[in-house]
Write an enzyme that holds these catalytic residues in place. Structure first.
Site, short mmCIF file in Angstrom:
data_model
loop_
_atom_site.label_atom_id
_atom_site.label_comp_id
_atom_site.label_asym_id
_atom_site.label_seq_id
_atom_site.Cartn_x
_atom_site.Cartn_y
_atom_site.Cartn_z
N ARG A 1 23.09 47.18 -48.81
CA ARG A 1 23.00 48.43 -49.58
C ARG A 1 21.53 48.74 -49.91
O ARG A 1 21.10 49.88 -49.90
CB ARG A 1 23.81 48.34 -50.87
N HIS B 1 25.64 51.66 -64.80
CA HIS B 1 26.15 50.58 -63.95
C HIS B 1 25.04 49.69 -63.38
O HIS B 1 25.25 49.02 -62.37
CB HIS B 1 26.99 51.17 -62.80
P1 OAD Z 1 32.99 57.84 -55.80
O1 OAD Z 1 32.62 57.34 -54.46
O2 OAD Z 1 34.24 57.32 -56.44
O3 OAD Z 1 33.14 59.41 -55.77
C1 OAD Z 1 32.15 60.23 -55.20
C2 OAD Z 1 32.56 61.66 -55.45
O4 OAD Z 1 31.50 62.47 -54.97
C3 OAD Z 1 33.84 62.10 -54.71
O5 OAD Z 1 34.72 62.73 -55.65
C4 OAD Z 1 33.32 63.10 -53.68
O6 OAD Z 1 34.24 64.18 -53.46
C5 OAD Z 1 32.06 63.60 -54.34
N1 OAD Z 1 31.04 64.13 -53.42
C6 OAD Z 1 30.81 63.80 -52.13
N2 OAD Z 1 29.76 64.49 -51.64
C7 OAD Z 1 29.31 65.28 -52.65
C8 OAD Z 1 28.24 66.22 -52.78
N3 OAD Z 1 27.42 66.50 -51.77
N4 OAD Z 1 28.08 66.85 -53.97
C9 OAD Z 1 28.89 66.58 -55.03
N5 OAD Z 1 29.92 65.70 -54.95
C10 OAD Z 1 30.12 65.05 -53.79
O7 OAD Z 1 31.73 57.59 -56.72
P2 OAD Z 1 31.66 57.44 -58.30
O8 OAD Z 1 32.57 58.37 -58.98
O9 OAD Z 1 30.22 57.47 -58.63
O10 OAD Z 1 30.92 51.32 -59.66
O11 OAD Z 1 32.19 55.97 -58.48
C11 OAD Z 1 32.19 55.44 -59.77
C12 OAD Z 1 31.93 53.96 -59.70
O12 OAD Z 1 32.88 53.34 -58.86
C13 OAD Z 1 30.59 53.60 -59.06
O13 OAD Z 1 29.52 53.58 -59.96
C14 OAD Z 1 30.85 52.24 -58.55
C15 OAD Z 1 32.19 52.51 -57.91
O14 OAD Z 1 32.93 51.50 -57.53
C16 OAD Z 1 30.49 50.08 -59.50
O15 OAD Z 1 29.95 49.67 -58.49
C17 OAD Z 1 30.69 49.26 -60.71
#
Ligand code: OAD
Length: 266
Positions: free
Chosen positions: A79, A131
């Site tokens: 990563r 995080h």
């Molecule tokens: P996710 O991977 O769960 O979600 C990413 C979101 O970004 C999805 O809902 C996509 O639809 C959206 N997305 C994709 N491209 C985009 C763009 N260009 N503009 C806006 N949105 C877009 O990521 P997180 O919600 O950040 O934790 O995940 C939360 C936590 O779960 C992370 O911090 C990580 C993960 O497992 C740990 O590692 C502890």
């Protein structure tokens, strides 16, 4: 740019712009989606290459590290390689511009991120990381912070295998791990306090690029809503979050520059 959006989205952007101009206390929560346009895969994207048979829940847990520390360490080394040469995109820059502009206005903007990359900082933002930070390490036993390998020593062209050499702590001999909050671990106290206070006191909560699945961060929107805030979500794949008042179903790198240019032009 506006001309390329659907009439519904144009109407939603106009509503959002009004709120952004009107409200003074603003809390912004970003997730992996804001860095997607910089080339960093989100967590819900299917993993690729060496890691395609693993879900993030198989790798980002203390149990996974105890079971197979080399596997987890190798994944984070990979990563780091992916992130090392990535740069902020127009969404990060727009937020940084807004924060800069707010210093000379009545708006208070608190930017909170679930991301462990540093693209907000690279763009010039002040940000609270819930995080952890991909570029820091600590001992998995005694938590002593450990100097990381220099960022420019990572190259996206190198190959990372499943058995990257592990490092051990000079204090206690424990394995070194990334200073990242894994599933099942507590969030850093001060950062969580900052986030909760900002969410509880804000008039406008903006959720950008997060699937809103991972708690406690996902609960911040609830705290904001309970205290009367309006909620805007920016995500090309809107979440089933029923708290949202305005959904901007487009990429953050398209929407944020549009919104922020309206505010800066005031
Ligand atoms: P996710 O991977 O769960 O979600 C990413 C979101 O970004 C999805 O809902 C996509 O639809 C959206 N997305 C994709 N491209 C985009 C763009 N260009 N503009 C806006 N949105 C877009 O990521 P997180 O919600 O950040 O934790 O995940 C939360 C936590 O779960 C992370 O911090 C990580 C993960 O497992 C740990 O590692 C502890």
């Amino acid at each position: 740019m506006l001309a390329e959006l659907s009439p519904t989205l144009i109407a939603e952007v106009a509503l959002a712009t009004k709120l952004l101009k009107l409200k003074q206390r603003i809390c912004i929560l970003t997730g992996a989606g804001i860095s997607a346009e910089s080339g960093i895969p989100t967590f819900r994207d299917k993993q690729t290459g060496l890691w395609e048979n693993y879900g993030v829940e198989d790798l980002a847990t203390p149990e996974a590290f105890i079971r197979d520390p080399k596997l987890v360490w190798s994944w984070y080394q990979w990563r780091r390689q992916v992130v090392a040469d990535k740069a902020p995109n127009p969404a990060h820059h727009a937020l940084a511009q807004w924060q800069y502009h707010a210093q000379s206005s009545d708006q208070q903007i608190t930017l909170i991120t679930q991301n462990v990359d540093d693209l907000h900082e690279q763009a010039g933002s002040t940000v609270t990381h819930l995080h952890g930070n991909l570029w820091r390490n600590k001992c998995s036993q005694c938590e002593t912070p450990v100097q990381n390998q220099a960022r420019d020593s990572y190259s996206s062209k190198d190959t990372v295998g499943y058995d990257e050499a592990l490092m051990t702590c000079y204090q206690c001999g424990g394995y070194i791990r990334p200073d990242i909050v894994w599933f099942g671990e507590a969030l850093p106290v001060d950062e969580w306090q900052t986030a909760e206070t900002a969410a509880t006191n804000c008039e406008l909560f903006i959720s950008i690029g997060t699937s809103s699945l991972v708690y406690p961060a996902a609960g911040l929107a609830q705290s904001a809503k309970q205290n009367g805030a309006k909620i805007i979500e920016i995500n090309p794949n809107p979440t089933p979050n029923t708290l949202v008042d305005i959904t901007l179903a487009e990429k953050a790198g398209v929407i944020l520059p549009l919104l922020i240019q309206e505010i800066i032009a005031l």
